[in-house]
Design a protein around this motif. Structure first.
Motif, PDB file in Angstrom:
ATOM      1  N   LYS A   1       0.833  -1.202   0.000  1.00  0.00           N
ATOM      2  CA  LYS A   1       0.000   0.000   0.000  1.00  0.00           C
ATOM      3  C   LYS A   1       0.872   1.259   0.000  1.00  0.00           C
ATOM      4  O   LYS A   1       2.020   1.246   0.446  1.00  0.00           O
TER       5      LYS A   1
ATOM      6  N   GLU B   1      -1.003   4.336   0.797  1.00  0.00           N
ATOM      7  CA  GLU B   1      -1.860   5.308   1.488  1.00  0.00           C
ATOM      8  C   GLU B   1      -1.274   5.632   2.860  1.00  0.00           C
ATOM      9  O   GLU B   1      -0.827   4.736   3.578  1.00  0.00           O
TER      10      GLU B   1
ATOM     11  N   ALA C   1       3.136   9.944  -2.253  1.00  0.00           N
ATOM     12  CA  ALA C   1       1.996  10.183  -1.360  1.00  0.00           C
ATOM     13  C   ALA C   1       2.349  11.214  -0.291  1.00  0.00           C
ATOM     14  O   ALA C   1       1.525  12.073   0.054  1.00  0.00           O
TER      15      ALA C   1
END
Length: 287
Positions: free
Chosen positions: A190, A192, A241
């Motif tokens: 991931k 995020e 991110a």
């Protein structure tokens, strides 16, 4: 030797008890009630604090982006951390048609958290002369009686700092010097950002915004699961991110440097679940 350390400990106890000295040069804004700091006068304050609590010094007021200025002697006292000052003698002035100078009284307090010397002013000579003052500790010496000793760029910077809620320069330096980086960890496969890391990231933004010459490097990493090519891309997405988080909260992209290492720079072993978790991260450093 033990007596010496006992004495040092006693002195360290007394310092926060009695507070610090405000002796030195301060620069800031003096602005009427109902207005903002950027609408005020640029001011210089020179303070000389005696052991008795008596204070002497000088105050220089400058009309923003103008040659108008006034220098006044001051005297006052400090009690319980509160500073009371009175302007006594107008020693020098350069006055345009729209400027008059009144002697004022000040009530000031040093804010330990923000590093600003702040408070209120009023005048017994001129009606409706009252407002607020905010100052920061500055380097250099009192400008004296020369006209326009420097530009008011510093005043513009102060106004922007106050709008952003930034602390005074001396506190921001301590924040930068004492800032402790921590990795931002990610779930498996991931990119995020977990909400639990938002507070740290916001603190990092706050520190970087407080120094115009400070930038931060953001480096993404992964564990060893997957191919080199896939992990390079995943570490890039993780770093991106973080960059997107910073920019979305107002940090300029030119204050950021981007890098990614894939699985090539592990922080821990990839032989255990705990180690692999510590490798799924983004690291930071000031540059």
């Amino acid at each position: 030797m033990s007596k010496f350390f006992s004495f040092i400990s006693f002195v360290c106890f007394l310092i926060p008890l009695f507070g610090q000295s405000e002796t030195g040069l301060w620069k800031g804004s003096l602005y009427p009630n109902g207005t903002a700091p950027e609408k005020g006068m640029a001011v210089y304050l020179e303070l000389n604090e005696q052991k008795t609590g008596e204070i002497t010094g000088k105050f220089r007021n400058e009309l923003y982006n103008s040659a108008d200025f006034a220098i006044k002697n001051i005297k006052g006292e400090k009690k319980g951390g509160k500073i009371s000052l009175n302007e006594t003698v107008l020693s020098k002035k350069a006055t345009g048609s729209r400027t008059s100078w009144c002697r004022m009284q000040f009530q000031l307090t040093y804010n330990q958290e923000t590093g600003y010397l702040e408070g209120t002013y009023s005048s017994n000579e001129c009606k409706n002369q009252m407002g607020k003052v905010v100052l920061y500790r500055a380097e250099g010496s009192f400008p004296g009686e020369t006209e326009n000793p420097e530009s008011h760029h510093w005043f513009d910077v102060l106004a922007k700092d106050l709008k952003k809620g930034l602390n005074a320069p001396e506190i921001r330096k301590k924040e930068r010097d004492n800032f402790v980086f921590q990795p931002i960890y990610f779930d498996y496969d991931k990119s995020e950002i977990k909400p639990e890391f938002h507070e740290f990231l916001n603190k990092l933004i706050h520190v970087v915004e407080g120094h115009s010459d400070l930038r931060v490097k953001v480096t993404g990493h992964t564990d060893s699961d997957g191919s080199d090519a896939y992990n390079d891309g995943l570490s890039q997405r993780r770093a991106q991110a973080i960059i997107d988080f910073f920019v979305a909260r107002g940090l300029s992209a030119d204050r950021l440097e981007f890098d990614f290492k894939g699985e090539k720079a592990p922080a821990d072993t990839n032989s255990t679940p705990e180690g692999r978790q510590r490798n799924r991260r983004v690291d930071f450093q000031f540059i």
